[in-house]
Design an enzyme around this catalytic site. Structure first.
Site, PDB file in Angstrom:
ATOM      1  N   HIS A 122      43.547  45.026  41.580  1.00  0.00           N
ATOM      2  CA  HIS A 122      43.242  43.792  42.304  1.00  0.00           C
ATOM      3  C   HIS A 122      42.174  44.011  43.373  1.00  0.00           C
ATOM      4  O   HIS A 122      41.243  43.207  43.509  1.00  0.00           O
ATOM      5  CB  HIS A 122      44.504  43.233  42.963  1.00  0.00           C
ATOM      6  CG  HIS A 122      45.481  42.638  42.006  1.00  0.00           C
ATOM      7  ND1 HIS A 122      45.291  41.424  41.387  1.00  0.00           N
ATOM      8  CD2 HIS A 122      46.674  43.103  41.567  1.00  0.00           C
ATOM      9  CE1 HIS A 122      46.317  41.145  40.606  1.00  0.00           C
ATOM     10  NE2 HIS A 122      47.181  42.149  40.694  1.00  0.00           N
TER      11      HIS A 122
ATOM     12  N   HIS B 157      49.783  33.840  42.235  1.00  0.00           N
ATOM     13  CA  HIS B 157      49.442  33.497  40.860  1.00  0.00           C
ATOM     14  C   HIS B 157      48.678  32.182  40.776  1.00  0.00           C
ATOM     15  O   HIS B 157      47.929  31.956  39.827  1.00  0.00           O
ATOM     16  CB  HIS B 157      50.695  33.450  40.002  1.00  0.00           C
ATOM     17  CG  HIS B 157      51.253  34.800  39.685  1.00  0.00           C
ATOM     18  ND1 HIS B 157      52.542  35.004  39.229  1.00  0.00           N
ATOM     19  CD2 HIS B 157      50.696  36.042  39.763  1.00  0.00           C
ATOM     20  CE1 HIS B 157      52.758  36.291  39.041  1.00  0.00           C
ATOM     21  NE2 HIS B 157      51.651  36.943  39.359  1.00  0.00           N
TER      22      HIS B 157
END
Length: 434
Positions: free
Chosen positions: A408, A277
């Site tokens: 992703h 993150h």
């Protein structure tokens, strides 16, 4: 088939672009196997078949819809071997699920999971659904509905603008907390009881969704709200915590550092700090800095600091190649499992910072991480990317089962060749001349 060296220089050479295009096409082709006859997109297993669990996840369907919208835009720009008509049909399939069975037609908003008949479901125990609140409404899901709708708008789907307007209205009325400058986490199905928890993960994806919504609607308030979230989560809390980004908070945004200590490998709310993150936020901060007319100087500075911390504490943190999943509050590895999405976000962040700063050192990291991903994550036998590996680079399923979606990995093949703003679908639309 063994991995081949990736072409240099990074990432702008025609040879490298061709390699990225080929990998993007391969990923999208694998993702088409997620289409469910009854509506929506399924959670794929290791070989590309929907899991036989009989459920449909809103976040999976929304992320796949976003991916197929990107495929449609690439086809329009003639940068893809994927057929535009097939991409159109897949986008329509996703929109139909998001406006149909996944939408709560009684109370509004979106269910997290439904069964194949459209009834709210609790999943199979291997997913993020709380079995005690199977019919709740979560910001995480709603953020991806916004993203899917915004991307489908860019791809020209006729029903996407109405879906985007509805999703933004739900977010505005149910999740956005003006006094906090961030989003609430979840509610029960009837919007009566809210969860006394605030999460950085759902708010990070709110930033991504708000930026995409601003591009789709030309409403600046969504960029301003994205900035307020970033200021709270990153500039206020992460900066004060040695850039170890805090993920879990009470309803008043007091940090909860011991949250989920007994579940360190949780897929969405793990204990400790989630290294991937930091890269994802770094990339989003650069997008914010480029999207705002008068960006505060801390955006770029914080993006660099988060990137540097993720490299320092995540990459080869246990002496082996790859990124660990989480670290503790002193920066030591906790869960050493390697996640494909972390490598993908590291690649995208390195490219974003290279374009923003001109610093060629980011090219070196970009090369190292693409070669790492190529060597261990790309599944040349069954397709897609392994979503999870153990510390010895062997496929595992401690956190994730199968290959849920392509979001992703596909973005890692596209973002390096685009400016950080506008957001990815709008950038592809402009490239296609739309």
């Amino acid at each position: 088939m063994a991995a081949e060296p990736w072409p240099e220089p990074w990432p702008d050479s025609p040879e490298h672009a061709a390699r990225l295009d080929a990998e993007c096409d391969r990923l999208i082709r694998f993702a088409t196997g997620a289409k469910l006859a009854g509506g929506g997109f399924g959670w794929l297993d290791d070989v590309g078949r929907p899991l036989p669990d009989g459920v449909v996840h809103t976040w999976v369907t929304a992320r796949m819809t976003h991916v197929f919208a990107l495929a449609r835009l690439r086809a329009e720009a003639r940068g893809s071997a994927f057929d535009a008509a097939e991409a159109d049909a897949l986008v329509a399939h996703g929109i139909a699920a998001l406006t149909g069975p996944l939408r709560d037609h009684e109370y509004g908003g979106w269910h997290p999971v439904v069964d194949r008949t459209g009834r709210p479901a609790s999943g199979d125990g291997d997913t993020d659904v709380d079995p005690e609140r199977p019919d709740g409404k979560r910001m995480y899901d709603h953020a991806f509905v916004v993203l899917a709708a915004a991307s489908a708008c860019a791809a020209g789907h006729p029903e996407a603008p109405a879906l985007l307007a509805e999703a933004l209205d739900v977010v505005e009325r149910r999740f956005w907390e003006e006094d906090r400058g961030a989003c609430a986490e979840s509610w029960d199905r009837t919007w009566t009881v809210g969860e006394p928890y605030r999460g950085a993960n759902s708010n990070m994806h709110a930033v991504e969704a708000f930026l995409a919504a601003a591009d789709a609607t030309d409403e600046a308030r969504w960029r301003e709200r994205a900035l307020r979230i970033a200021e709270r989560v990153v500039h206020e809390h992460a900066r004060a915590n040695h850039w170890r980004l805090i993920e879990h908070f009470a309803a008043d945004w007091t940090p909860r550092p011991e949250y989920n200590r007994e579940r360190p490998a949780d897929p969405f709310r793990p204990y400790g700090a989630t290294v991937g993150h930091w890269f994802e936020w770094s990339r989003l901060l650069i997008t914010l800095a480029e999207a705002l007319p008068r960006p505060p100087g801390w955006l770029r500075a914080d993006a660099v600091a988060l990137f540097d911390a993720a490299v320092r504490e995540g990459w080869r943190a246990d002496g082996r190649p790859g990124f660990v999943y989480t670290v503790d509050w002193s920066g030591k590895p906790l869960v050493r499992t390697r996640m494909h999405w972390v490598a993908a976000e590291a690649i995208a962040a390195a490219a974003a910072l290279r374009r923003a700063s001109g610093d060629a050192d980011y090219d070196d990291w970009y090369r190292v991480w693409w070669e790492h991903a190529d060597a261990v994550f790309l599944d040349r036998e069954h397709g897609g990317w392994h979503h999870e590996l153990d510390a010895d680079a062997r496929p595992s399923a401690d956190v994730w089962r199968g290959k849920p979606d392509a979001y992703h990995a596909v973005q890692a093949t596209l973002l390096p060749r685009l400016r950080s703003a506008p957001t990815i679908a709008e950038a592809l639309r402009r490239r296609a001349g739309g």
